[in-house]
Enzyme design. Sequence first.
Site, mmCIF file in Angstrom:
data_model
loop_
_atom_site.group_PDB
_atom_site.id
_atom_site.type_symbol
_atom_site.label_atom_id
_atom_site.label_comp_id
_atom_site.label_asym_id
_atom_site.label_seq_id
_atom_site.Cartn_x
_atom_site.Cartn_y
_atom_site.Cartn_z
ATOM 1 N N LYS A 259 40.396 -2.787 -3.336
ATOM 2 C CA LYS A 259 39.296 -3.381 -4.097
ATOM 3 C C LYS A 259 38.643 -4.533 -3.340
ATOM 4 O O LYS A 259 37.412 -4.670 -3.352
ATOM 5 C CB LYS A 259 39.788 -3.832 -5.477
ATOM 6 C CG LYS A 259 40.213 -2.669 -6.367
ATOM 7 C CD LYS A 259 39.087 -1.626 -6.519
ATOM 8 C CE LYS A 259 39.466 -0.514 -7.474
ATOM 9 N NZ LYS A 259 38.381 0.493 -7.622
ATOM 10 N N GLY B 31 35.068 10.784 -11.319
ATOM 11 C CA GLY B 31 36.228 10.463 -12.140
ATOM 12 C C GLY B 31 35.921 10.317 -13.614
ATOM 13 O O GLY B 31 36.205 9.281 -14.211
ATOM 14 N N ASP C 286 37.864 16.313 -5.397
ATOM 15 C CA ASP C 286 38.900 15.355 -5.011
ATOM 16 C C ASP C 286 38.249 14.417 -4.007
ATOM 17 O O ASP C 286 37.869 14.843 -2.908
ATOM 18 C CB ASP C 286 40.091 16.083 -4.385
ATOM 19 C CG ASP C 286 41.226 15.139 -3.995
ATOM 20 O OD1 ASP C 286 40.996 13.916 -3.905
ATOM 21 O OD2 ASP C 286 42.351 15.636 -3.771
ATOM 22 N N THR D 273 42.565 1.578 -21.596
ATOM 23 C CA THR D 273 42.215 2.889 -21.055
ATOM 24 C C THR D 273 43.454 3.545 -20.460
ATOM 25 O O THR D 273 44.505 2.906 -20.310
ATOM 26 C CB THR D 273 41.153 2.768 -19.953
ATOM 27 O OG1 THR D 273 41.748 2.113 -18.815
ATOM 28 C CG2 THR D 273 39.948 1.980 -20.426
ATOM 29 N N SER E 87 34.982 -1.787 -9.620
ATOM 30 C CA SER E 87 36.053 -2.521 -8.965
ATOM 31 C C SER E 87 36.948 -3.094 -10.061
ATOM 32 O O SER E 87 37.305 -2.391 -11.002
ATOM 33 C CB SER E 87 35.464 -3.615 -8.063
ATOM 34 O OG SER E 87 36.484 -4.306 -7.363
ATOM 35 N N ALA F 196 44.089 -4.488 -1.870
ATOM 36 C CA ALA F 196 43.544 -4.181 -0.540
ATOM 37 C C ALA F 196 42.345 -3.245 -0.653
ATOM 38 O O ALA F 196 41.326 -3.440 0.021
ATOM 39 C CB ALA F 196 44.621 -3.548 0.338
ATOM 40 N N SER G 64 37.198 12.178 -16.084
ATOM 41 C CA SER G 64 38.208 12.810 -16.935
ATOM 42 C C SER G 64 38.868 11.827 -17.888
ATOM 43 O O SER G 64 39.441 12.237 -18.905
ATOM 44 C CB SER G 64 39.274 13.499 -16.081
ATOM 45 O OG SER G 64 39.944 12.554 -15.268
ATOM 46 N N TYR H 227 46.548 -2.048 -4.212
ATOM 47 C CA TYR H 227 45.396 -1.950 -5.105
ATOM 48 C C TYR H 227 44.383 -3.027 -4.747
ATOM 49 O O TYR H 227 43.183 -2.747 -4.619
ATOM 50 C CB TYR H 227 45.865 -2.093 -6.552
ATOM 51 C CG TYR H 227 44.755 -1.927 -7.561
ATOM 52 C CD1 TYR H 227 44.030 -0.750 -7.634
ATOM 53 C CD2 TYR H 227 44.435 -2.951 -8.452
ATOM 54 C CE1 TYR H 227 43.013 -0.586 -8.566
ATOM 55 C CE2 TYR H 227 43.424 -2.796 -9.391
ATOM 56 C CZ TYR H 227 42.720 -1.622 -9.437
ATOM 57 O OH TYR H 227 41.707 -1.456 -10.358
ATOM 58 N N GLY I 201 39.312 7.186 -18.960
ATOM 59 C CA GLY I 201 38.955 5.796 -18.728
ATOM 60 C C GLY I 201 37.474 5.509 -18.807
ATOM 61 O O GLY I 201 36.732 6.102 -19.601
ATOM 62 N N LYS J 221 40.361 18.171 -12.506
ATOM 63 C CA LYS J 221 40.674 19.278 -13.417
ATOM 64 C C LYS J 221 39.751 19.160 -14.625
ATOM 65 O O LYS J 221 39.474 18.056 -15.106
ATOM 66 C CB LYS J 221 42.136 19.214 -13.881
ATOM 67 C CG LYS J 221 43.148 19.382 -12.758
ATOM 68 C CD LYS J 221 44.573 19.277 -13.303
ATOM 69 C CE LYS J 221 45.603 19.435 -12.187
ATOM 70 N NZ LYS J 221 47.000 19.311 -12.703
#
Length: 278
Positions: free
Chosen positions: A153, A10, A57, A184, A135, A151, A12, A149, A14, A36
Amino acid sequence: MEANTYLITGVSSGFGHEMAKQLLEAGKTVIGTVRKKDKVQDLIAAHPDAFDCRLLDVTDVPAVQAAVDDAWARHGRIDVVVSNAGYGLFGCAEELSDEEIDRIIATNLTGSIQLIKSALPHLRAQGGGRIVQMSTYGGQVAYAANSMYHATKFGIEGFCEAVVQEVAQFNIGMTIVEPGGARTEFRYGSARVADLMPEYESCHGFLSMLDPGKGLAPGDPVRMCERIIESVETEPAPLRMVLGSRALSETLRVTRERLAAFEAMEELAASTDFPEGE
């Protein structure tokens, strides 16, 4: 430990993008996964040799396993695996669709579990390494309209707490990073909102939090990523790292309340044991 090669999911936007940027500028090698490539053209152009961009993915379990195996086959050694891919989902339990529930579990929880599980045999074979699981302080503190969310984490934190005990013997360290609110795209772009119901309007305060016009989050993602990268050099690996003063104060508040509630149950808990000697 001296870490030269990182695998980060991940990248892309943040924290993932900022970590990759800082590491590449420091001369490190980064294998970064995205769905992407359009959002990482800056990294591709600036670091064509050191940035190995992969399409992935994390909800595709066989693809996660293949991507990890291929990354090790190409680079020989990966020092740090950063499980970062994920997103936020806002809405009360009754407002969430089955598809939304399944998707966030597949991304935030199952995707992270499969990434770590796939990396372990490689880390063990090379004699150790470090895993960083992104996390949130929402892995310890729960708020209304964030149930799924939380649940995911709470779940990944429990998984990591168990796994770190299993793999310490192989010189594999693990750190759970629990940031507070940061400026972010996670908050101001990628967060998803359920189909809200008027019956739960009193729980929809998060809408203000998602609106940058109502005030920005206090967390600086640049400083946060600097602390995360620095933690890799810390021995032994810190199990948890809370980032942000509000995140820490809320975590301490809830932990103290939880501890007091447990301590008040001492007589109740003992009352369910067999009497001594039986």
